[in-house]
Design a protein around this motif. Structure first.
Motif, PDB file in Angstrom:
ATOM      1  N   LYS A 127      33.377 -41.454 -12.168  1.00  0.00           N
ATOM      2  CA  LYS A 127      33.577 -40.055 -11.792  1.00  0.00           C
ATOM      3  C   LYS A 127      32.807 -39.129 -12.719  1.00  0.00           C
ATOM      4  CE  LYS A 127      37.266 -36.777 -10.659  1.00  0.00           C
ATOM      5  NZ  LYS A 127      38.743 -36.563 -10.657  1.00  0.00           N
ATOM      6  N   SER A 128      32.840 -39.429 -14.015  1.00  0.00           N
ATOM      7  CA  SER A 128      32.078 -38.600 -14.961  1.00  0.00           C
ATOM      8  C   SER A 128      30.579 -38.796 -14.774  1.00  0.00           C
ATOM      9  CB  SER A 128      32.489 -38.923 -16.401  1.00  0.00           C
ATOM     10  OG  SER A 128      32.222 -40.271 -16.735  1.00  0.00           O
ATOM     11  N   ALA A 129      30.146 -40.012 -14.371  1.00  0.00           N
ATOM     12  CA  ALA A 129      28.736 -40.241 -14.070  1.00  0.00           C
ATOM     13  C   ALA A 129      28.306 -39.418 -12.864  1.00  0.00           C
ATOM     14  CB  ALA A 129      28.478 -41.726 -13.813  1.00  0.00           C
ATOM     15  N   LEU A 130      29.178 -39.311 -11.884  1.00  0.00           N
ATOM     16  CA  LEU A 130      28.885 -38.510 -10.696  1.00  0.00           C
ATOM     17  C   LEU A 130      28.673 -37.051 -11.073  1.00  0.00           C
ATOM     18  CD1 LEU A 130      28.721 -38.208  -7.606  1.00  0.00           C
ATOM     19  CD2 LEU A 130      31.220 -38.013  -7.586  1.00  0.00           C
ATOM     20  N   PHE A 131      29.559 -36.509 -11.867  1.00  0.00           N
ATOM     21  CA  PHE A 131      29.421 -35.118 -12.291  1.00  0.00           C
ATOM     22  C   PHE A 131      28.217 -34.942 -13.216  1.00  0.00           C
ATOM     23  CE2 PHE A 131      33.712 -34.838 -10.707  1.00  0.00           C
ATOM     24  CZ  PHE A 131      33.817 -33.533 -10.254  1.00  0.00           C
TER      25      PHE A 131
ATOM     26  N   ALA B 268      19.552 -39.439  -6.988  1.00  0.00           N
ATOM     27  CA  ALA B 268      20.411 -39.508  -5.806  1.00  0.00           C
ATOM     28  C   ALA B 268      21.016 -40.902  -5.670  1.00  0.00           C
ATOM     29  CB  ALA B 268      19.616 -39.142  -4.552  1.00  0.00           C
ATOM     30  N   VAL B 269      20.227 -41.929  -5.968  1.00  0.00           N
ATOM     31  CA  VAL B 269      20.737 -43.303  -5.950  1.00  0.00           C
ATOM     32  C   VAL B 269      21.845 -43.469  -6.995  1.00  0.00           C
ATOM     33  CG1 VAL B 269      20.151 -45.717  -6.381  1.00  0.00           C
ATOM     34  CG2 VAL B 269      18.583 -44.270  -5.063  1.00  0.00           C
ATOM     35  N   VAL B 270      21.621 -42.921  -8.180  1.00  0.00           N
ATOM     36  CA  VAL B 270      22.641 -42.970  -9.233  1.00  0.00           C
ATOM     37  C   VAL B 270      23.908 -42.265  -8.775  1.00  0.00           C
ATOM     38  CG1 VAL B 270      23.205 -42.249 -11.580  1.00  0.00           C
ATOM     39  CG2 VAL B 270      20.917 -43.113 -11.071  1.00  0.00           C
ATOM     40  N   THR B 271      23.740 -41.138  -8.118  1.00  0.00           N
ATOM     41  CA  THR B 271      24.888 -40.377  -7.629  1.00  0.00           C
ATOM     42  C   THR B 271      25.702 -41.189  -6.629  1.00  0.00           C
ATOM     43  OG1 THR B 271      23.661 -38.303  -7.924  1.00  0.00           O
ATOM     44  CG2 THR B 271      25.601 -38.236  -6.500  1.00  0.00           C
ATOM     45  N   VAL B 272      25.023 -41.855  -5.706  1.00  0.00           N
ATOM     46  CA  VAL B 272      25.714 -42.687  -4.719  1.00  0.00           C
ATOM     47  C   VAL B 272      26.437 -43.839  -5.409  1.00  0.00           C
ATOM     48  CG1 VAL B 272      25.394 -44.257  -2.765  1.00  0.00           C
ATOM     49  CG2 VAL B 272      24.157 -42.074  -2.834  1.00  0.00           C
ATOM     50  N   LEU B 273      25.772 -44.464  -6.372  1.00  0.00           N
ATOM     51  CA  LEU B 273      26.389 -45.570  -7.111  1.00  0.00           C
ATOM     52  C   LEU B 273      27.625 -45.081  -7.861  1.00  0.00           C
ATOM     53  CD1 LEU B 273      25.989 -48.586  -7.838  1.00  0.00           C
ATOM     54  CD2 LEU B 273      24.698 -47.834  -9.843  1.00  0.00           C
ATOM     55  N   ALA B 274      27.518 -43.894  -8.468  1.00  0.00           N
ATOM     56  CA  ALA B 274      28.665 -43.338  -9.189  1.00  0.00           C
ATOM     57  C   ALA B 274      29.811 -43.023  -8.232  1.00  0.00           C
ATOM     58  CB  ALA B 274      28.245 -42.075  -9.937  1.00  0.00           C
ATOM     59  N   TRP B 275      29.489 -42.515  -7.056  1.00  0.00           N
ATOM     60  CA  TRP B 275      30.531 -42.248  -6.062  1.00  0.00           C
ATOM     61  C   TRP B 275      31.215 -43.548  -5.636  1.00  0.00           C
ATOM     62  CZ3 TRP B 275      30.759 -44.018  -0.990  1.00  0.00           C
ATOM     63  CH2 TRP B 275      31.822 -43.515  -0.232  1.00  0.00           C
ATOM     64  N   MET B 276      30.434 -44.599  -5.446  1.00  0.00           N
ATOM     65  CA  MET B 276      31.007 -45.892  -5.074  1.00  0.00           C
ATOM     66  C   MET B 276      31.944 -46.402  -6.171  1.00  0.00           C
ATOM     67  SD  MET B 276      27.681 -47.777  -3.390  1.00  0.00           S
ATOM     68  CE  MET B 276      28.551 -49.343  -3.222  1.00  0.00           C
ATOM     69  N   GLY B 277      31.519 -46.243  -7.414  1.00  0.00           N
ATOM     70  CA  GLY B 277      32.362 -46.688  -8.528  1.00  0.00           C
ATOM     71  C   GLY B 277      33.654 -45.911  -8.620  1.00  0.00           C
TER      72      GLY B 277
ATOM     73  N   SER C 205      35.161 -44.543  -6.197  1.00  0.00           N
ATOM     74  CA  SER C 205      35.957 -44.815  -4.998  1.00  0.00           C
ATOM     75  C   SER C 205      36.457 -46.250  -4.936  1.00  0.00           C
ATOM     76  CB  SER C 205      35.127 -44.517  -3.744  1.00  0.00           C
ATOM     77  OG  SER C 205      34.650 -43.192  -3.758  1.00  0.00           O
ATOM     78  N   GLY C 206      36.182 -47.040  -5.971  1.00  0.00           N
ATOM     79  CA  GLY C 206      36.647 -48.422  -6.004  1.00  0.00           C
ATOM     80  C   GLY C 206      35.875 -49.356  -5.111  1.00  0.00           C
ATOM     81  N   LYS C 207      34.611 -49.032  -4.820  1.00  0.00           N
ATOM     82  CA  LYS C 207      33.806 -49.848  -3.910  1.00  0.00           C
ATOM     83  C   LYS C 207      32.862 -50.808  -4.649  1.00  0.00           C
ATOM     84  CE  LYS C 207      33.898 -46.182  -0.417  1.00  0.00           C
ATOM     85  NZ  LYS C 207      34.888 -46.829   0.444  1.00  0.00           N
ATOM     86  N   ILE C 208      32.958 -50.863  -5.972  1.00  0.00           N
ATOM     87  CA  ILE C 208      32.126 -51.773  -6.758  1.00  0.00           C
ATOM     88  C   ILE C 208      33.014 -52.879  -7.326  1.00  0.00           C
ATOM     89  CG2 ILE C 208      30.701 -51.994  -8.837  1.00  0.00           C
ATOM     90  CD1 ILE C 208      29.638 -49.237  -8.318  1.00  0.00           C
ATOM     91  N   PRO C 209      32.675 -54.141  -7.104  1.00  0.00           N
ATOM     92  CA  PRO C 209      33.528 -55.237  -7.604  1.00  0.00           C
ATOM     93  C   PRO C 209      33.519 -55.301  -9.128  1.00  0.00           C
ATOM     94  CG  PRO C 209      31.476 -56.099  -6.680  1.00  0.00           C
ATOM     95  CD  PRO C 209      31.506 -54.637  -6.342  1.00  0.00           C
ATOM     96  N   LEU C 210      34.689 -55.555  -9.693  1.00  0.00           N
ATOM     97  CA  LEU C 210      34.853 -55.634 -11.143  1.00  0.00           C
ATOM     98  C   LEU C 210      35.279 -57.037 -11.538  1.00  0.00           C
ATOM     99  CD1 LEU C 210      36.866 -52.313 -11.630  1.00  0.00           C
ATOM    100  CD2 LEU C 210      34.392 -52.613 -11.737  1.00  0.00           C
TER     101      LEU C 210
END
Length: 643
Positions: A107-111, A368-377, A379-384
């Motif tokens: 979330k902080s990466a997105l902002f 923009a790619v970083v922003t999308v990746l940050a949004w995915m993170g 939103s819980g869409k990146i496997p941990l």
């Protein structure tokens, strides 16, 4: 931090940037070594405002200024290293972070990618809170402030130029207007004064004012340098005065709750004096322009970007703590990565890419790619690598038999709230719950004047009076449970009595007097009282979920603090325990529930006890913990009501 070559190059400015980044690095890596080193960010603001405004003044005067070109340069300068650091954090995080931690970082990466990290962290607050040491991108708040300034500053100067107004006067107006806002904001909310751009623009405008003044002098002198206008002796005095004032800011005792405020004025003045001294002043020439400092200054931007995430990751590897070797390795790695970023990314892009507009467009797409990746993170869409944290209710556990009649009131802060589930299972609608984070509901107390509260801490004496009157007037309420986190008030400095305590009263005294008034007031209305002794709390740097083996990320180890010595826990709360014993002495109808008897055995206190995860964070119960502790508390309630 500009690499633009269209202005006269001053190696001493690079040296000053080196001092700024080294100060920040020192305070972050070893806070006790240079506790006020965070003011290096304020130095950066002044330097940045000076360098960028110098470019703007020249381009406006020569009729070459273009909004598009200005932002193309900003993108080409800022985006490469920033995108690299954000991608690094997003990619390494899954192996190192729990879902909650990774979601917050994403979330902080997105902002940050949208250059509004300062707004995000203001909403979270807590730069001065110890938990900030676990936020890998917290330092990017300053980049948000800087870029927000550059959204409006070129337009202000362009307007001044076209309307024939003095840029110096305009810069002064912005400076003093923002400075007033800074002082007002800081006095009302330290977090607002620290993070929001309105109270920070004056620092960048200060550097801009210097650039405007110097440009005017050059024009008046027919292009002469600053050195031809001012005598060397005066410039030497400025240089030595600037570095002396900066040294004073590092030796002085600063109140973090009042920063930036007037403290920042001294830092900005020191930076201004060093810039005005010019490259020929002795200190600037011999010290700031030293090749070693100049080189560090050229690395300052990537070094600033890299150092904090690596320090945080080093702390996460140690689950909130770090060894000196981890810290030193993180510092060394940040220097290496800064060098690689500067020579492998920044300089090649500046020197070898001729089509700057196309480069800027490519970098915007990358961000923009970083922003999308940050949004995915977020939103819980990146496997941990960490498993989801279980917080389910227990199906079976030892419940007491409830025979009492009437209603039971639960009153206090979040440590009352975390009992509510467990008690509601047993008492149902007979339970009356009033729980407000950060507010103990003690009669006759208030927050200390000037106390900086967490945004969720909204308690007030009026709320206390309203609740106590309601409880007093309800004959069905036979017993009141009082529960709170004593450390916030008893050992913290948050409370004062409303009347009659005197100017020397401490929060500890206000807590005891408020608790005593509350108990006596309830007893006077024939209410029985159960005092819940505060639960053992743990460092906010500790992620208690790590006490469950099956949920930890790949690179995290089990925290040492999952088990603490009971003797150590009792030692740290000895004064609090003595206060409780003193308060209840001789009173009839008051009962004490000692949480240590349920969370500890004779030797140790546990976060995960007998296979049950009791804590969900450093000081609150899981659902299962609430059930077990609620059952134990209910036994005490039934004992009290049965007498």
């Amino acid at each position: 931090m500009s690499l633009d070559s269209k202005i006269e190059y001053r190696p001493d400015i690079d040296g000053l940037r080196a001092i700024a980044v080294l100060m920040v690095l020192a305070v972050h890596a070893s806070p006790l070594t240079l506790p006020n080193g965070y003011v290096g960010v304020d130095l950066f603001f002044v330097i940045s405002g000076y360098l960028i405004t110098a470019i703007l003044c020249r381009e406006l005067a020569e009729g070459r200024f273009s909004i598009r070109d200005f932002y193309v340069r900003r993108v080409n300068r800022i985006f490469p290293a920033l995108a690299l650091v954000l991608l690094f954090c997003m990619l390494i995080g899954p192996a190192l972070m729990y879902p909650g931690e990774y979601g917050q970082m994403s979330k902080s990466a997105l902002f940050s990618a949208l250059f509004s990290a300062n707004i995000h962290f203001y909403m979270e607050s807590g730069y001065w809170d110890v938990a900030s040491k676990l936020k890998p991108l917290l330092h990017l708040w300053s980049l948000g402030v800087e870029e927000q300034f550059y959204l409006v500053w070129p337009l202000i100067l362009l307007w001044a130029h076209r309307t024939k107004r003095s840029m110096v006067s305009v810069a002064l107006a912005v400076l003093f207007g923002s400075l007033v806002v800074n002082l007002l904001l800081t006095s009302k909310s330290q977090a607002a004064g620290f993070y929001l751009p309105f109270g920070r623009l004056w620092e960048l405008a200060s550097g801009g004012l210097i650039a405007c003044i110097q440009w005017n002098r050059r024009q008046e002198s027919g292009g002469g340098s600053n050195g031809e206008i001012q005598r060397l002796g005066v410039r030497n005095v400025m240089g030595w005065s600037g570095i002396a004032l900066l040294a004073v800011t590092q030796g002085a005792s600063m109140n973090a709750d009042a920063f930036p405020g007037f403290y920042a004025v001294a830092v900005v003045l020191a930076a201004a004096l060093l810039i005005l001294a010019g490259p020929d002043a002795w200190f600037n020439c011999k010290v700031l322009a030293h090749p070693a400092l100049v080189y560090v200054g050229r690395l300052s931007y990537p070094l600033y970007l890299w150092h904090w995430p690596l320090l945080v990751f080093a702390r996460l590897v140690g689950d909130g703590q770090w060894s000196s070797s981890h810290r030193n390795l993180a510092v060394a790695a940040s220097v290496v990565l800064a060098v690689l970023t500067h020579h492998g990314v920044e300089r090649p892009l500046v020197q070898r890419v001729g089509r700057k507009n196309l480069l800027a467009l490519s970098l915007v797409l990358l961000m923009a790619v970083v922003t999308v990746l940050a949004w995915m993170g977020s939103s819980g869409k990146i496997p941990l690598t960490a498993a989801p944290y279980p917080n389910a209710a227990l199906v079976a556990y030892d419940k007491p038999e409830v025979k009492s009649q009437g209603r039971v009131a639960l009153l206090g802060d979040s440590n009352a709230g975390h009992f509510s589930y467990g008690l509601s299972v047993l008492y149902g609608d007979r339970l009356d719950v009033t729980a407000t984070p950060g507010w103990p509901y003690f009669d006759g107390v208030k927050y200390r004047d000037g106390h900086t509260r967490h945004p969720e801490h909204v308690g007030a004496s009026e709320m206390t009076e309203q609740v106590l009157r309601r409880i007093e007037s309800d004959p069905e309420i036979r017993l009141v449970i009082l529960s709170n986190v004593y450390r916030i008030y008893f050992t913290g400095n948050s409370l004062r009595s409303i009347q009659g305590a005197g100017p020397d009263e401490t929060s500890t005294q206000a807590y005891e007097r408020g608790l005593q008034r509350t108990v006596q007031r309830l007893l006077a209305r024939q209410k029985k009282v159960v005092l819940v002794k505060s639960i053992p709390t743990h460092s906010v740097l500790l992620n208690v979920t790590g006490c469950l083996d099956e949920v930890r990320p790949a690179w995290r180890r089990q925290p040492v603090e999952c088990v603490r010595s009971r003797d150590a826990v009792e030692a740290e709360r000895r004064e609090y325990d003595a206060m409780v014993d003193r308060l209840i002495a001789g009173l009839q109808g008051v009962y004490v529930f000692n949480t240590l008897d349920e969370l500890c055995d004779a030797q140790y206190c546990y976060i995960n006890r007998e296979g049950v995860q009791m804590y969900i964070d450093s000081g609150h119960f899981t659902t299962a913990g609430s059930q077990i502790m609620g059952a134990a508390l209910a036994r005490k309630v039934e004992e009290a009501l049965g007498r």
